[in-house]
Design a protein around this motif. Structure first.
Motif, PDB file in Angstrom:
ATOM      1  N   TRP A  88       1.784   3.229  -3.319  1.00  0.00           N
ATOM      2  CA  TRP A  88       0.847   3.946  -4.167  1.00  0.00           C
ATOM      3  C   TRP A  88       1.096   5.457  -4.242  1.00  0.00           C
ATOM      4  O   TRP A  88       1.026   6.040  -5.344  1.00  0.00           O
ATOM      5  CB  TRP A  88      -0.593   3.677  -3.738  1.00  0.00           C
ATOM      6  N   ALA A 138       0.818  -1.214   0.000  1.00  0.00           N
ATOM      7  CA  ALA A 138       0.000   0.000   0.000  1.00  0.00           C
ATOM      8  C   ALA A 138       0.849   1.261   0.000  1.00  0.00           C
ATOM      9  O   ALA A 138       0.501   2.265  -0.640  1.00  0.00           O
ATOM     10  CB  ALA A 138      -0.944  -0.009   1.202  1.00  0.00           C
ATOM     11  N   HIS A 184      -6.041  -2.437   3.891  1.00  0.00           N
ATOM     12  CA  HIS A 184      -5.871  -0.985   3.844  1.00  0.00           C
ATOM     13  C   HIS A 184      -7.066  -0.353   3.135  1.00  0.00           C
ATOM     14  O   HIS A 184      -6.985   0.010   1.953  1.00  0.00           O
ATOM     15  CB  HIS A 184      -4.569  -0.617   3.124  1.00  0.00           C
ATOM     16  N   LEU A 243      -6.474   2.809   1.061  1.00  0.00           N
ATOM     17  CA  LEU A 243      -5.908   2.592  -0.273  1.00  0.00           C
ATOM     18  C   LEU A 243      -7.016   2.204  -1.243  1.00  0.00           C
ATOM     19  O   LEU A 243      -7.072   2.711  -2.375  1.00  0.00           O
ATOM     20  CB  LEU A 243      -4.850   1.486  -0.222  1.00  0.00           C
TER      21      LEU A 243
END
Length: 266
Positions: A187, A184, A210, A213
């Motif tokens: 990103w 995550a 997450h 995310l």
């Protein structure tokens, strides 16, 4: 919208991954697409293999794919590991050895092209490799031979390596690309690097663990292809995010779940 069902390395829950038998089974199961990993042999052929070597799927056979020639790979059985006791089963069906060997990407493309309906191919180039950008150059050459280097081609090129996808974009600007990522925290940097029309490919575990995310991706302009989606709960999460494609080890099961959805996906 119903997501596409893409078979991860073929129908890999029931069959040995990346074999012709696994991909034919996935088509028969109703998969919209086939996902494969590709590596380059020493004599320049792209083959459908995930690992750097074949120790996991070919009875501990040593040697890197990149140092072996296609003729040597064709001598190997990469399917028996999936059913180690099959030869002791008197009622087991007769084995078709042609379904058990290392598969070239060319052959897989021929199979997809000959299918009675449109079959998408999601092709992941594996890095790092001793051949670097030659992998993408060989891939684009092959796509061009099939006329699959345009915007309407039934193919997407995927990679965890950002530079690999940049190469594909330079060589074949209209081919769709998918930026894969497995953590995550990657990103925020990736979203500033990738093109607006690139797709993104997170793992289902990261989306589950997450939620922030997941919703940031859902609100982004990028289509989402998620790996590896194998349960109804995982599919439900993907649906809530508007995911374009779910990549699954269980294409028959996922096909049934997706087909049971209303046409509008609600």
């Amino acid at each position: 919208m119903r997501p596409q069902v893409v078979a991860h390395r073929g129908d890999s829950e029931e069959n040995a991954e990346h074999t012709l038998g696994a991909f034919l089974a996935a088509i028969e199961a109703g998969a919209d697409g086939l996902e494969c990993d590709v590596r380059l042999t020493a004599d320049g052929h792209l083959v459908c293999v995930h690992d750097r070597d074949l120790r996991r799927v070919a009875a501990q056979r040593r040697g890197l794919i990149s140092t072996m020639e296609l003729a040597d790979l064709h001598q190997l059985d990469v399917a028996s590991w999936k059913r180690p006791w099959a030869e002791l089963d008197d009622e087991a069906p007769v084995v078709d050895e042609s379904m058990h060997g290392v598969l070239t990407l060319r052959r897989l493309m021929e199979v997809a092209a000959a299918a009675p309906r449109r079959i998408e191919l999601l092709i992941e180039t594996k890095h790092p490799t001793r051949y670097g950008g030659l992998v993408e150059r060989r891939l684009v050459q092959l796509l061009s031979e099939f006329g699959w280097d345009g915007a309407d081609a039934p193919v997407r090129v995927m990679s965890f390596a950002h530079t690999a996808l940049q190469r594909v974009q330079r060589l074949a600007p209209e081919v769709r690309v998918v930026q894969l990522f497995e953590r995550a925290e990657m990103w925020p940097a990736l979203r500033r690097m990738i093109g607006r029309d690139w797709m993104v490919g997170p793992g289902i575990g990261e989306l589950t663990d997450h939620p922030g995310l997941a919703w940031r991706l859902a609100e982004s302009p990028h289509e989402i292809n998620v790996w590896t989606v194998n349960t109804p709960e995982q599919l439900a999460l993907c649906r809530s995010l508007g995911v374009t494609a779910v990549i699954t080890d269980r294409p028959r099961v996922m096909r049934g779940l997706v087909d049971a959805l209303p046409a509008d996906g609600t």
